[in-house]
Write a protein that holds these residues in place. Structure first.
Motif, PDB file in Angstrom:
ATOM      1  N   UNK A  50       0.860  -1.187   0.000  1.00 16.79           N
ATOM      2  CA  UNK A  50       0.000   0.000   0.000  1.00 16.79           C
ATOM      3  C   UNK A  50       0.897   1.239   0.000  1.00 16.79           C
ATOM      4  N   UNK A  51       0.333   2.395   0.318  1.00 16.89           N
ATOM      5  CA  UNK A  51       1.110   3.632   0.451  1.00 16.89           C
ATOM      6  C   UNK A  51       1.430   3.880   1.906  1.00 16.89           C
ATOM      7  N   UNK A  52       2.576   4.489   2.160  1.00 11.52           N
ATOM      8  CA  UNK A  52       2.920   4.795   3.547  1.00 11.52           C
ATOM      9  C   UNK A  52       1.958   5.820   4.138  1.00 11.52           C
ATOM     10  N   UNK A  53       1.420   6.745   3.314  1.00  9.97           N
ATOM     11  CA  UNK A  53       0.529   7.759   3.893  1.00  9.97           C
ATOM     12  C   UNK A  53      -0.810   7.169   4.325  1.00  9.97           C
ATOM     13  N   UNK A  95      13.564   5.206   0.713  1.00  8.75           N
ATOM     14  CA  UNK A  95      13.465   6.642   0.422  1.00  8.75           C
ATOM     15  C   UNK A  95      12.104   7.131   0.909  1.00  8.75           C
ATOM     16  N   UNK A  96      12.054   8.002   1.918  1.00 12.41           N
ATOM     17  CA  UNK A  96      10.754   8.445   2.445  1.00 12.41           C
ATOM     18  C   UNK A  96       9.897   9.202   1.432  1.00 12.41           C
ATOM     19  N   UNK A  98       9.335   8.077  -1.504  1.00 14.53           N
ATOM     20  CA  UNK A  98       8.647   7.052  -2.292  1.00 14.53           C
ATOM     21  C   UNK A  98       7.504   6.516  -1.445  1.00 14.53           C
ATOM     22  N   UNK A  99       6.295   6.804  -1.860  1.00 16.13           N
ATOM     23  CA  UNK A  99       5.112   6.534  -1.039  1.00 16.13           C
ATOM     24  C   UNK A  99       4.622   5.099  -1.223  1.00 16.13           C
ATOM     25  N   UNK A 100       5.454   4.161  -0.808  1.00 14.55           N
ATOM     26  CA  UNK A 100       5.114   2.733  -0.876  1.00 14.55           C
ATOM     27  C   UNK A 100       5.521   2.093   0.438  1.00 14.55           C
ATOM     28  N   UNK A 101       4.689   1.180   0.937  1.00 11.77           N
ATOM     29  CA  UNK A 101       4.979   0.472   2.183  1.00 11.77           C
ATOM     30  C   UNK A 101       4.388  -0.926   2.110  1.00 11.77           C
ATOM     31  N   UNK A 102       4.887  -1.812   2.984  1.00 14.37           N
ATOM     32  CA  UNK A 102       4.369  -3.180   3.028  1.00 14.37           C
ATOM     33  C   UNK A 102       4.034  -3.555   4.471  1.00 14.37           C
ATOM     34  N   UNK A 103       3.021  -4.411   4.609  1.00 15.63           N
ATOM     35  CA  UNK A 103       2.604  -4.949   5.902  1.00 15.63           C
ATOM     36  C   UNK A 103       2.768  -6.465   5.845  1.00 15.63           C
ATOM     37  N   UNK A 104       3.561  -7.063   6.723  1.00 21.37           N
ATOM     38  CA  UNK A 104       3.672  -8.520   6.739  1.00 21.37           C
ATOM     39  C   UNK A 104       2.392  -9.149   7.282  1.00 21.37           C
ATOM     40  N   UNK A 105       1.909 -10.205   6.641  1.00 22.44           N
ATOM     41  CA  UNK A 105       0.630 -10.787   7.069  1.00 22.44           C
ATOM     42  C   UNK A 105       0.704 -12.299   7.245  1.00 22.44           C
ATOM     43  N   UNK A 106       1.906 -12.877   7.269  1.00 24.11           N
ATOM     44  CA  UNK A 106       2.002 -14.331   7.451  1.00 24.11           C
ATOM     45  C   UNK A 106       1.337 -14.761   8.753  1.00 24.11           C
ATOM     46  N   UNK A 258       8.936  -3.323  -5.842  1.00 26.59           N
ATOM     47  CA  UNK A 258       9.899  -4.399  -5.628  1.00 26.59           C
ATOM     48  C   UNK A 258      11.002  -3.973  -4.661  1.00 26.59           C
ATOM     49  N   UNK A 259      11.442  -2.725  -4.743  1.00 27.08           N
ATOM     50  CA  UNK A 259      12.463  -2.229  -3.821  1.00 27.08           C
ATOM     51  C   UNK A 259      11.946  -2.212  -2.382  1.00 27.08           C
ATOM     52  N   UNK A 260      10.684  -1.891  -2.205  1.00 27.01           N
ATOM     53  CA  UNK A 260      10.102  -1.886  -0.860  1.00 27.01           C
ATOM     54  C   UNK A 260      10.005  -3.299  -0.307  1.00 27.01           C
ATOM     55  N   UNK A 261       9.561  -4.225  -1.134  1.00 32.07           N
ATOM     56  CA  UNK A 261       9.497  -5.631  -0.720  1.00 32.07           C
ATOM     57  C   UNK A 261      10.888  -6.137  -0.359  1.00 32.07           C
ATOM     58  N   UNK A 262      11.872  -5.793  -1.178  1.00 35.33           N
ATOM     59  CA  UNK A 262      13.242  -6.243  -0.911  1.00 35.33           C
ATOM     60  C   UNK A 262      13.788  -5.632   0.373  1.00 35.33           C
ATOM     61  N   UNK A 263      13.439  -4.367   0.661  1.00 32.38           N
ATOM     62  CA  UNK A 263      13.887  -3.729   1.901  1.00 32.38           C
ATOM     63  C   UNK A 263      13.326  -4.453   3.113  1.00 32.38           C
TER      64      UNK A 263
END
Length: 280
Positions: A50-53, A95-96, A98-106, A258-263
């Motif tokens: 999703x987006x970080x905002x 990079x803050x 870049x408005x992309x973020x991930x939430x782990x859901x396992x 992909x960069x966000x997932x890799x981070x």
């Protein structure tokens, strides 16, 4: 009596890959989509992108899934499973800006058995220009919850279409983004953006192919309010707004996703591997 929709095409599958995200502190709604990243043979990490905002400035987020029938494994239309999580359970792009973020859901999907969802393999974002031809102007499809709306009876998301307003593979303003010409509303933040063609599609500068093309090219983030001396002035707070004059939306591209997932994976000592024909 209405008949349940059979989930037997790629576009139908995509309807179940999004999650409605509520930010309790801000009182806003956004969109996320479920992706899975391979880290070994037959081993995948599930994440909501999703987006970080959408996620910032709250101590609690609520993820709205569709319920699943334990007997048939099919979706229970109209029945939602809300999952509350801590507001800091996410990681953004390094990079803050870049408005992309991930939430782990396992942990969520392992603990709650009656969630119905489909996942999008990262393979849909891993392609070269030689493998997938992308023209300067393409029809795009995005799926989410504009202004928080969804089908009130079935609780499925809203699908919309537009066109690329700048070349998808050309970083707009030198940033990991491109623009789309389409009605982008608050709540669409975090919507996955696809090239989705069924039947025929342009496969080269002068060729058209029969078949299907489905690739994920980005994520809706904001809409342009105005143009000044800066390349883009965008509205991120509290969520994206309708671009009343320009009707242009900002999309962070697949590379940013992909960069966000890799981070995220790197933080936990993992690495994404390329797996041919990943299955959702």
């Amino acid at each position: 009596m209405w008949a349940a929709m059979k989930i037997d095409t790629p576009s139908k599958e995509l309807l179940f890959a999004t999650v409605r995200i509520s930010n309790r502190a801000l009182g806003t709604v956004g969109t996320g989509f479920i992706a899975h990243a391979p880290i070994a043979d037959n081993l995948f990490v599930p994440l909501i992108v999703t987006n970080r905002h959408v996620l910032e400035r709250t101590d609690q987020l609520v993820l709205g899934f569709l319920a699943k029938s334990p007997e048939t494994g099919e979706p229970r239309y109209g029945e939602r499973r809300d999952v509350a999580i801590n507001g800091d359970t996410w990681i953004g792009h390094p990079d803050p800006q870049v408005d992309v973020a991930v939430i782990p859901i396992a942990g969520i999907i392992n603990a709650i058995s009656d969630l119905f969802y489909r996942t999008i393999p990262t393979a849909l974002m891993e392609f070269t220009e030689d493998e997938i031809f992308i023209d300067a102007v393409e029809e795009i499809t995005f799926i989410g919850y504009p202004s928080g709306h969804q089908d009130p009876f079935h609780l499925t998301p809203i699908t919309r279409r537009g066109i690329s307003a700048t070349p998808i593979e050309m970083p707009f303003g030198g940033k990991k983004m491109f623009l789309v010409d389409g009605s982008v509303f608050g709540g669409s933040s975090g919507s996955p953006v696809f090239l989705l063609n069924e039947g025929t599609y342009r496969s080269g500068p002068t060729t058209v192919s029969a078949g299907n093309r489905m690739v994920l090219v980005g994520i809706i983030a904001a809409s342009i309010q105005q143009l000044t001396d800066e390349p883009v002035v965008a509205n991120y707070v509290p969520h994206i707004a309708l671009a009343r004059d320009l009707d242009l939306g900002i999309v962070f591209n697949r590379h940013a996703i992909l960069e966000t997932i890799d981070a995220y994976l790197t933080r936990f000592g993992q690495k994404r591997v390329s797996v041919a024909n990943q299955a959702g």
